[in-house]
Design a protein around this motif. Sequence first.
Motif, PDB file in Angstrom:
ATOM      1  N   LYS A   7      -0.872 -32.673  35.234  1.00 36.98           N
ATOM      2  CA  LYS A   7      -1.464 -31.406  34.925  1.00 36.98           C
ATOM      3  C   LYS A   7      -2.089 -31.230  33.660  1.00 36.98           C
ATOM      4  O   LYS A   7      -3.216 -30.357  33.452  1.00 36.98           O
ATOM      5  CB  LYS A   7      -0.214 -30.331  34.984  1.00 36.98           C
ATOM      6  CG  LYS A   7      -0.410 -28.831  34.800  1.00 36.98           C
ATOM      7  CD  LYS A   7       0.905 -28.036  34.879  1.00 36.98           C
ATOM      8  CE  LYS A   7       0.420 -26.616  34.499  1.00 36.98           C
ATOM      9  NZ  LYS A   7       1.460 -25.754  34.675  1.00 36.98           N
ATOM     10  N   GLY A   8      -1.607 -31.908  32.567  1.00 35.09           N
ATOM     11  CA  GLY A   8      -2.215 -31.570  31.373  1.00 35.09           C
ATOM     12  C   GLY A   8      -3.563 -32.158  31.264  1.00 35.09           C
ATOM     13  O   GLY A   8      -4.679 -31.830  30.754  1.00 35.09           O
ATOM     14  N   HIS A   9      -3.895 -33.493  32.203  1.00 38.80           N
ATOM     15  CA  HIS A   9      -5.254 -33.847  32.302  1.00 38.80           C
ATOM     16  C   HIS A   9      -6.039 -33.053  33.111  1.00 38.80           C
ATOM     17  O   HIS A   9      -7.418 -32.671  32.733  1.00 38.80           O
ATOM     18  CB  HIS A   9      -5.134 -35.246  33.058  1.00 38.80           C
ATOM     19  CG  HIS A   9      -6.495 -35.852  33.364  1.00 38.80           C
ATOM     20  ND1 HIS A   9      -7.101 -35.736  34.462  1.00 38.80           N
ATOM     21  CD2 HIS A   9      -7.256 -36.527  32.593  1.00 38.80           C
ATOM     22  CE1 HIS A   9      -8.253 -36.453  34.328  1.00 38.80           C
ATOM     23  NE2 HIS A   9      -8.464 -36.931  33.062  1.00 38.80           N
ATOM     24  N   ARG A  10      -5.505 -32.252  34.010  1.00 40.67           N
ATOM     25  CA  ARG A  10      -6.374 -31.375  34.836  1.00 40.67           C
ATOM     26  C   ARG A  10      -6.743 -30.298  33.974  1.00 40.67           C
ATOM     27  O   ARG A  10      -7.960 -29.778  34.168  1.00 40.67           O
ATOM     28  CB  ARG A  10      -5.382 -30.788  36.114  1.00 40.67           C
ATOM     29  CG  ARG A  10      -6.383 -29.871  36.908  1.00 40.67           C
ATOM     30  CD  ARG A  10      -5.268 -29.383  38.135  1.00 40.67           C
ATOM     31  NE  ARG A  10      -4.132 -29.133  37.887  1.00 40.67           N
ATOM     32  CZ  ARG A  10      -3.811 -27.744  37.170  1.00 40.67           C
ATOM     33  NH1 ARG A  10      -4.654 -27.243  37.073  1.00 40.67           N
ATOM     34  NH2 ARG A  10      -2.685 -27.452  37.054  1.00 40.67           N
ATOM     35  N   GLY A  45     -14.590 -28.050  30.737  1.00 36.88           N
ATOM     36  CA  GLY A  45     -15.730 -27.720  31.720  1.00 36.88           C
ATOM     37  C   GLY A  45     -16.355 -28.969  32.296  1.00 36.88           C
ATOM     38  O   GLY A  45     -17.308 -28.596  32.740  1.00 36.88           O
ATOM     39  N   ARG A  46     -15.703 -29.978  32.328  1.00 39.25           N
ATOM     40  CA  ARG A  46     -16.168 -31.208  33.057  1.00 39.25           C
ATOM     41  C   ARG A  46     -15.003 -32.105  33.348  1.00 39.25           C
ATOM     42  O   ARG A  46     -14.037 -32.116  32.843  1.00 39.25           O
ATOM     43  CB  ARG A  46     -17.321 -31.859  32.447  1.00 39.25           C
ATOM     44  CG  ARG A  46     -16.759 -32.628  31.089  1.00 39.25           C
ATOM     45  CD  ARG A  46     -17.825 -33.274  30.089  1.00 39.25           C
ATOM     46  NE  ARG A  46     -17.460 -33.801  29.010  1.00 39.25           N
ATOM     47  CZ  ARG A  46     -17.240 -35.070  28.841  1.00 39.25           C
ATOM     48  NH1 ARG A  46     -17.138 -35.742  29.772  1.00 39.25           N
ATOM     49  NH2 ARG A  46     -16.560 -35.394  27.603  1.00 39.25           N
TER      50      ARG A  46
END
Length: 78
Positions: A64-67, A74-75
């Motif tokens: 979730k942190g990565h997402r 924005g990428r």
Amino acid sequence: MLIKAPAKINLCLYVLGRRPDGYHEIFSLMQAVSLYDEIEILPAEKFSLTVEGVQIEGENLIEKGHRVLCERVGRSLP
């Protein structure tokens, strides 16, 4: 890098209400215990996560942190 994430036990947990951001206000009394998770961070070409031991259902907090980080910058990050 090896990080130890200490465990805790909730002795009581009261959900007080929902906040405007969708999270909940809580009151909790916690006690630290001598258990911990080990988190190892290694250089890599792309994001990957390996979980050993007990598997959880749903999205892992690291995933979730990565997402969320990808959404905020924005990428897609490798």
